[in-house]
Design a protein around this motif. Sequence first.
Motif, PDB file in Angstrom:
ATOM      1  N   TYR A 158      30.340  31.127  35.621  1.00  0.00           N
ATOM      2  CA  TYR A 158      30.150  32.532  35.236  1.00  0.00           C
ATOM      3  C   TYR A 158      28.675  32.955  35.244  1.00  0.00           C
ATOM      4  CZ  TYR A 158      29.981  30.505  30.470  1.00  0.00           C
ATOM      5  OH  TYR A 158      29.701  29.740  29.367  1.00  0.00           O
ATOM      6  N   CYS A 159      27.879  32.242  36.045  1.00  0.00           N
ATOM      7  CA  CYS A 159      26.499  32.696  36.278  1.00  0.00           C
ATOM      8  C   CYS A 159      26.523  33.656  37.464  1.00  0.00           C
ATOM      9  CB  CYS A 159      25.582  31.506  36.531  1.00  0.00           C
ATOM     10  SG  CYS A 159      26.237  30.326  37.716  1.00  0.00           S
ATOM     11  N   VAL A 160      27.244  34.758  37.257  1.00  0.00           N
ATOM     12  CA  VAL A 160      27.435  35.776  38.305  1.00  0.00           C
ATOM     13  C   VAL A 160      27.237  37.145  37.664  1.00  0.00           C
ATOM     14  CG1 VAL A 160      29.056  34.359  39.640  1.00  0.00           C
ATOM     15  CG2 VAL A 160      29.921  35.855  37.838  1.00  0.00           C
ATOM     16  N   SER A 161      27.332  38.206  38.462  1.00  0.00           N
ATOM     17  CA  SER A 161      27.113  39.523  37.856  1.00  0.00           C
ATOM     18  C   SER A 161      28.358  39.952  37.074  1.00  0.00           C
ATOM     19  CB  SER A 161      26.782  40.555  38.932  1.00  0.00           C
ATOM     20  OG  SER A 161      27.961  40.928  39.596  1.00  0.00           O
ATOM     21  N   PRO A 162      28.150  40.646  35.937  1.00  0.00           N
ATOM     22  CA  PRO A 162      29.290  41.117  35.141  1.00  0.00           C
ATOM     23  C   PRO A 162      30.194  42.042  35.972  1.00  0.00           C
ATOM     24  CG  PRO A 162      27.216  41.471  33.972  1.00  0.00           C
ATOM     25  CD  PRO A 162      26.858  40.989  35.333  1.00  0.00           C
ATOM     26  N   GLU A 163      29.586  42.776  36.903  1.00  0.00           N
ATOM     27  CA  GLU A 163      30.375  43.698  37.738  1.00  0.00           C
ATOM     28  C   GLU A 163      31.358  42.905  38.606  1.00  0.00           C
ATOM     29  OE1 GLU A 163      26.946  43.845  37.569  1.00  0.00           O
ATOM     30  OE2 GLU A 163      27.130  45.426  36.049  1.00  0.00           O
ATOM     31  N   MET A 164      30.885  41.762  39.146  1.00  0.00           N
ATOM     32  CA  MET A 164      31.791  40.969  39.972  1.00  0.00           C
ATOM     33  C   MET A 164      32.953  40.432  39.131  1.00  0.00           C
ATOM     34  SD  MET A 164      31.288  37.565  42.277  1.00  0.00           S
ATOM     35  CE  MET A 164      32.110  36.430  41.177  1.00  0.00           C
ATOM     36  N   ILE A 165      32.642  40.028  37.896  1.00  0.00           N
ATOM     37  CA  ILE A 165      33.719  39.520  37.028  1.00  0.00           C
ATOM     38  C   ILE A 165      34.752  40.632  36.809  1.00  0.00           C
ATOM     39  CG2 ILE A 165      34.298  38.673  34.715  1.00  0.00           C
ATOM     40  CD1 ILE A 165      31.688  37.175  34.675  1.00  0.00           C
ATOM     41  N   LYS A 166      34.269  41.833  36.518  1.00  0.00           N
ATOM     42  CA  LYS A 166      35.202  42.951  36.258  1.00  0.00           C
ATOM     43  C   LYS A 166      36.064  43.218  37.492  1.00  0.00           C
ATOM     44  CE  LYS A 166      32.226  44.935  32.826  1.00  0.00           C
ATOM     45  NZ  LYS A 166      30.922  45.542  32.846  1.00  0.00           N
ATOM     46  N   ARG A 167      35.420  43.210  38.670  1.00  0.00           N
ATOM     47  CA  ARG A 167      36.180  43.475  39.894  1.00  0.00           C
ATOM     48  C   ARG A 167      37.208  42.365  40.176  1.00  0.00           C
ATOM     49  NH1 ARG A 167      31.185  44.428  42.175  1.00  0.00           N
ATOM     50  NH2 ARG A 167      31.323  42.527  43.428  1.00  0.00           N
ATOM     51  N   SER A 168      36.902  41.144  39.692  1.00  0.00           N
ATOM     52  CA  SER A 168      37.764  40.001  40.029  1.00  0.00           C
ATOM     53  C   SER A 168      39.002  39.900  39.133  1.00  0.00           C
ATOM     54  CB  SER A 168      36.969  38.700  39.884  1.00  0.00           C
ATOM     55  OG  SER A 168      36.782  38.380  38.509  1.00  0.00           O
ATOM     56  N   LEU A 169      39.005  40.593  38.002  1.00  0.00           N
ATOM     57  CA  LEU A 169      40.070  40.363  37.013  1.00  0.00           C
ATOM     58  C   LEU A 169      41.480  40.642  37.559  1.00  0.00           C
ATOM     59  CD1 LEU A 169      38.371  41.477  33.661  1.00  0.00           C
ATOM     60  CD2 LEU A 169      38.598  39.187  34.641  1.00  0.00           C
ATOM     61  N   PRO A 170      41.692  41.723  38.346  1.00  0.00           N
ATOM     62  CA  PRO A 170      43.048  41.910  38.901  1.00  0.00           C
ATOM     63  C   PRO A 170      43.488  40.714  39.759  1.00  0.00           C
ATOM     64  CG  PRO A 170      41.740  43.927  39.141  1.00  0.00           C
ATOM     65  CD  PRO A 170      40.798  42.858  38.664  1.00  0.00           C
ATOM     66  N   SER A 171      42.530  40.082  40.436  1.00  0.00           N
ATOM     67  CA  SER A 171      42.884  38.912  41.257  1.00  0.00           C
ATOM     68  C   SER A 171      43.309  37.733  40.378  1.00  0.00           C
ATOM     69  CB  SER A 171      41.704  38.496  42.130  1.00  0.00           C
ATOM     70  OG  SER A 171      41.541  39.383  43.188  1.00  0.00           O
ATOM     71  N   PHE A 172      42.558  37.495  39.282  1.00  0.00           N
ATOM     72  CA  PHE A 172      42.953  36.407  38.365  1.00  0.00           C
ATOM     73  C   PHE A 172      44.353  36.681  37.799  1.00  0.00           C
ATOM     74  CE2 PHE A 172      38.357  35.222  37.969  1.00  0.00           C
ATOM     75  CZ  PHE A 172      38.512  33.864  38.207  1.00  0.00           C
ATOM     76  N   LYS A 173      44.619  37.958  37.507  1.00  0.00           N
ATOM     77  CA  LYS A 173      45.918  38.329  36.950  1.00  0.00           C
ATOM     78  C   LYS A 173      47.019  38.079  37.995  1.00  0.00           C
ATOM     79  CE  LYS A 173      48.030  41.953  34.285  1.00  0.00           C
ATOM     80  NZ  LYS A 173      48.239  43.350  34.137  1.00  0.00           N
ATOM     81  N   ALA A 174      46.757  38.513  39.219  1.00  0.00           N
ATOM     82  CA  ALA A 174      47.755  38.345  40.278  1.00  0.00           C
ATOM     83  C   ALA A 174      47.994  36.864  40.573  1.00  0.00           C
ATOM     84  CB  ALA A 174      47.279  39.069  41.537  1.00  0.00           C
ATOM     85  N   LEU A 175      46.938  36.069  40.529  1.00  0.00           N
ATOM     86  CA  LEU A 175      47.084  34.621  40.765  1.00  0.00           C
ATOM     87  C   LEU A 175      47.999  34.013  39.696  1.00  0.00           C
ATOM     88  CD1 LEU A 175      46.255  31.917  42.141  1.00  0.00           C
ATOM     89  CD2 LEU A 175      44.228  31.897  40.682  1.00  0.00           C
TER      90      LEU A 175
END
Length: 395
Positions: A372-389
């Motif tokens: 999680y040494c990434v941008s907070p924006e990328m984490i927010k954008r990625s959440l639907p993918s984690f949910k779908a996975l």
Amino acid sequence: MINEKNVKLGEVRSGIRELFEYGKLRKSQIGEEDVYDFSLCHPSVPPPERVTLTLQKLLAERDPVELHGYTSAQGDLYTRQAICGYVNKTFGAGVSPDLVYMTCGAAASLTITLNAICNSGDEVLTFAPFFPEYTVFADHAGAKLVPVATKEGSFRIDFDNLERAIKPETKAVIINSPNNPSGVVYSEEEIKKLCATLAECGKKYGTEIYLISDEPYRELVYDDIKVPYIMNYYDKSIVCYSYSKSLSLPGDRIGYIAVNPAMTGCKKVYSAICGAGRALGYVCAPSLLQKLVAEAQGVTSDISVYKSNRDLLCSALTEFGYDVVKPEGAFYLFVKAMEADANAFAERAKKYELLIVPGDSFGVKGYVRISYCVSPEMIKRSLPSFKALAESYKK
Ligand code: PLP
């Protein structure tokens, strides 16, 4: 014929590197914003302002010949004094400059230390999950890395497993707290128990067991968690420190080794460290960086974004049904894969543009590492993918 062992080592690309290359390709195909790369391990926050200002000052004011010149093989005395001043004021360890050796980061610190203390046939224990390069470092020192399983799910030390693993051949134990990849920080109680176990087993076998503390993440802790300073608990201890993460300088390669002054024979161990550094060509760590860290003792990058990233990811993933243990430090989540084979899970994650690292190379099966040494924006954008996975496993 050249050295085939090294040929093999050089040819095998790490799984993390493969993912990085895949991510680059995928970004060129579908766009930067739509690929969620959680495979990285380099800081996403810039170095502290103090670092930039000090570098500018050094370049502007110091004699360039001296600034870029060779230092002593073990590092500038001034830098080693500055490190000891900070360490002794902060942890009361009594370290002296003649027991400190400047290096190109934790990787060099560990390689030098293992080469200094190990003989052919020795064993080096470490707790799984662990930084995969330990295997390579131990092997190069003629030793064998022996992973010790930790408690399932919590990754805390399992002392029964540890006692069973210690043998007359055990030369050292490497600890890494805060841990890459689990984020576990060993408590004072665990450290005391660990040290007592090593002392008892060393006595039983009439051997010296060294405790090596690999500390690139020492300052990356959250919620007032304390990281015990190993020298205060165990005489035969060696600290392998790095500024790669604490000052966000991974590419500049600077760190140090410090030998516990309370260790019987500490001077001889230090001589072996100087000798191993010499034999490996790790003398005179980058001069400019040595001068920089002398002026940046006690300074740390702003880690608040790592904490908020951790909190955001932990709560979202828990809500989606992932089995998450909240890390106390570093910048990784070690999460249970939703099927037994973590490689298959990470492969399926790619279909959702999520790049996560299977845990097998860290010595634990069935888990994946999410950096999680990434941008907070990328984490927010990625959440639907984690949910779908996660939902793909419920179908
Ligand atoms: N040890 C651990 C646990 C790490 O995670 C890393 C790098 O990620 C290293 C050592 C190597 O660090 P350095 O960049 O200081 O060589």
